[in-house]
Design a protein around this motif. Structure first.
Motif, PDB file in Angstrom:
ATOM      1  N   PHE A  12       0.865  -1.178   0.000  1.00  0.00           N
ATOM      2  CA  PHE A  12       0.000   0.000   0.000  1.00  0.00           C
ATOM      3  C   PHE A  12       0.897   1.221   0.000  1.00  0.00           C
ATOM      4  N   SER A  13       0.697   2.110  -0.978  1.00  0.00           N
ATOM      5  CA  SER A  13       1.548   3.284  -1.148  1.00  0.00           C
ATOM      6  C   SER A  13       0.686   4.540  -1.194  1.00  0.00           C
ATOM      7  N   GLY A  14       1.047   5.537  -0.388  1.00  0.00           N
ATOM      8  CA  GLY A  14       0.298   6.788  -0.410  1.00  0.00           C
ATOM      9  C   GLY A  14       0.835   7.734   0.647  1.00  0.00           C
ATOM     10  N   THR A  15       0.332   8.944   0.635  1.00  0.00           N
ATOM     11  CA  THR A  15       0.752   9.951   1.609  1.00  0.00           C
ATOM     12  C   THR A  15       0.020   9.738   2.933  1.00  0.00           C
ATOM     13  N   SER A  16       0.401  10.509   3.935  1.00  0.00           N
ATOM     14  CA  SER A  16      -0.214  10.362   5.257  1.00  0.00           C
ATOM     15  C   SER A  16      -1.711  10.666   5.250  1.00  0.00           C
ATOM     16  N   VAL A  18      -3.930   9.419   3.443  1.00  0.00           N
ATOM     17  CA  VAL A  18      -4.745   8.261   3.067  1.00  0.00           C
ATOM     18  C   VAL A  18      -4.617   7.138   4.107  1.00  0.00           C
ATOM     19  N   GLU A  19      -4.330   7.509   5.348  1.00  0.00           N
ATOM     20  CA  GLU A  19      -4.221   6.520   6.420  1.00  0.00           C
ATOM     21  C   GLU A  19      -5.532   5.776   6.645  1.00  0.00           C
ATOM     22  N   ALA A  20      -6.665   6.449   6.491  1.00  0.00           N
ATOM     23  CA  ALA A  20      -7.966   5.779   6.673  1.00  0.00           C
ATOM     24  C   ALA A  20      -8.160   4.698   5.613  1.00  0.00           C
ATOM     25  N   GLU A  21      -7.743   4.978   4.382  1.00  0.00           N
ATOM     26  CA  GLU A  21      -7.851   3.988   3.312  1.00  0.00           C
ATOM     27  C   GLU A  21      -6.909   2.809   3.570  1.00  0.00           C
ATOM     28  N   GLN A  22      -5.743   3.110   4.099  1.00  0.00           N
ATOM     29  CA  GLN A  22      -4.776   2.073   4.452  1.00  0.00           C
ATOM     30  C   GLN A  22      -5.369   1.155   5.528  1.00  0.00           C
ATOM     31  N   ALA A  23      -5.957   1.737   6.551  1.00  0.00           N
ATOM     32  CA  ALA A  23      -6.577   0.951   7.628  1.00  0.00           C
ATOM     33  C   ALA A  23      -7.746   0.134   7.089  1.00  0.00           C
ATOM     34  N   ALA A  24      -8.537   0.734   6.193  1.00  0.00           N
ATOM     35  CA  ALA A  24      -9.672   0.013   5.600  1.00  0.00           C
ATOM     36  C   ALA A  24      -9.192  -1.190   4.796  1.00  0.00           C
ATOM     37  N   LEU A  25      -8.118  -1.012   4.031  1.00  0.00           N
ATOM     38  CA  LEU A  25      -7.572  -2.122   3.255  1.00  0.00           C
ATOM     39  C   LEU A  25      -7.143  -3.259   4.183  1.00  0.00           C
ATOM     40  N   LYS A  26      -6.474  -2.931   5.267  1.00  0.00           N
ATOM     41  CA  LYS A  26      -6.020  -3.962   6.197  1.00  0.00           C
ATOM     42  C   LYS A  26      -7.214  -4.705   6.807  1.00  0.00           C
ATOM     43  N   ILE A  77      -0.829  -1.211  -4.577  1.00  0.00           N
ATOM     44  CA  ILE A  77      -2.017  -0.353  -4.510  1.00  0.00           C
ATOM     45  C   ILE A  77      -1.549   1.033  -4.088  1.00  0.00           C
ATOM     46  N   GLY A  78      -1.689   1.998  -4.999  1.00  0.00           N
ATOM     47  CA  GLY A  78      -1.338   3.380  -4.711  1.00  0.00           C
ATOM     48  C   GLY A  78      -2.601   4.206  -4.567  1.00  0.00           C
ATOM     49  N   VAL A  79      -2.572   5.144  -3.633  1.00  0.00           N
ATOM     50  CA  VAL A  79      -3.725   6.023  -3.408  1.00  0.00           C
ATOM     51  C   VAL A  79      -3.204   7.444  -3.199  1.00  0.00           C
ATOM     52  N   LEU A  80      -3.808   8.385  -3.902  1.00  0.00           N
ATOM     53  CA  LEU A  80      -3.474   9.799  -3.722  1.00  0.00           C
ATOM     54  C   LEU A  80      -4.725  10.588  -3.390  1.00  0.00           C
ATOM     55  N   PHE A  84       0.558  15.377  -3.080  1.00  0.00           N
ATOM     56  CA  PHE A  84       1.374  14.486  -3.898  1.00  0.00           C
ATOM     57  C   PHE A  84       2.465  13.837  -3.062  1.00  0.00           C
ATOM     58  N   GLY A  85       2.891  14.524  -2.009  1.00  0.00           N
ATOM     59  CA  GLY A  85       3.896  13.958  -1.121  1.00  0.00           C
ATOM     60  C   GLY A  85       5.190  14.741  -1.138  1.00  0.00           C
ATOM     61  N   THR A  86       6.178  14.190  -0.456  1.00  0.00           N
ATOM     62  CA  THR A  86       7.483  14.831  -0.319  1.00  0.00           C
ATOM     63  C   THR A  86       8.393  14.426  -1.467  1.00  0.00           C
ATOM     64  N   PRO A  87       9.011  15.392  -2.134  1.00  0.00           N
ATOM     65  CA  PRO A  87       9.919  15.045  -3.240  1.00  0.00           C
ATOM     66  C   PRO A  87      11.104  14.196  -2.773  1.00  0.00           C
ATOM     67  N   THR A  88      11.581  13.359  -3.662  1.00  0.00           N
ATOM     68  CA  THR A  88      12.788  12.570  -3.426  1.00  0.00           C
ATOM     69  C   THR A  88      13.813  13.008  -4.470  1.00  0.00           C
ATOM     70  N   PRO A  89      15.053  12.573  -4.359  1.00  0.00           N
ATOM     71  CA  PRO A  89      16.040  12.939  -5.383  1.00  0.00           C
ATOM     72  C   PRO A  89      15.710  12.395  -6.782  1.00  0.00           C
ATOM     73  N   ARG A  90      14.820  11.400  -6.861  1.00  0.00           N
ATOM     74  CA  ARG A  90      14.529  10.759  -8.143  1.00  0.00           C
ATOM     75  C   ARG A  90      13.116  10.970  -8.666  1.00  0.00           C
TER      76      ARG A  90
END
Length: 133
Positions: A12-16, A18-26, A77-80, A84-90
């Motif tokens: 499960f991939s997403g920003t903070s 979407v924690e409710a969606e993460q918990a629902a998936l679990k 499973i990605g959710v936005l 968009f989130g925190t940038p990374t070097p890539r």
């Protein structure tokens, strides 16, 4: 005689936000496991930040997450939401980078990884949206 279970791991991939969606998936996976394990000999396992990752030393935090997840899941499973989130070097965010890895794995072997991406529709005050995101 008991039959061996086939383990499928879901990242499960997403920003903070979407924690409710993460918990629902679990929760849904726990319910599915009660049926799937007995009837289909399938067991689902959800991995997600921060619960399933260990601290480590790398070029940057996302590089360490990438090292720990690469090739270790069957379903992405990605959710936005509005962020968009925190940038990374890539990439523009850790979620984007994780999505890119999942797509790369899929393109290398289309039977190895299933990729799903969803957008959270939230009724948020448009004047409070971070337009930088």
């Amino acid at each position: 005689m008991a039959q061996p279970l086939n383990l499928l791991t879901i990242l499960f991939s997403g920003t903070s936000e979407v924690e409710a969606e993460q918990a629902a998936l679990k929760t849904v996976v726990e319910e599915l496991n009660r049926m799937l394990a007995k009837e289909k000999q399938v067991l689902l396992n959800v991995i997600s930040w921060p619960d399933d990752f260990r601290p480590g030393v790398n070029q940057d935090p996302q590089s360490e997450i990438n090292r720990q997840i690469k090739g270790k899941y069957d379903i992405y499973i990605g959710v936005l939401g509005s962020r968009f989130g925190t940038p990374t070097p890539r990439a523009g965010s850790g979620t984007e980078e994780e999505f890119n890895i999942a797509i790369s794995q899929f393109l290398e072997d289309t039977t190895s990884t299933r990729v799903f991406f969803y957008f959270k529709h939230a009724s948020q005050d448009t004047f409070k949206i971070d337009t930088e995101q």
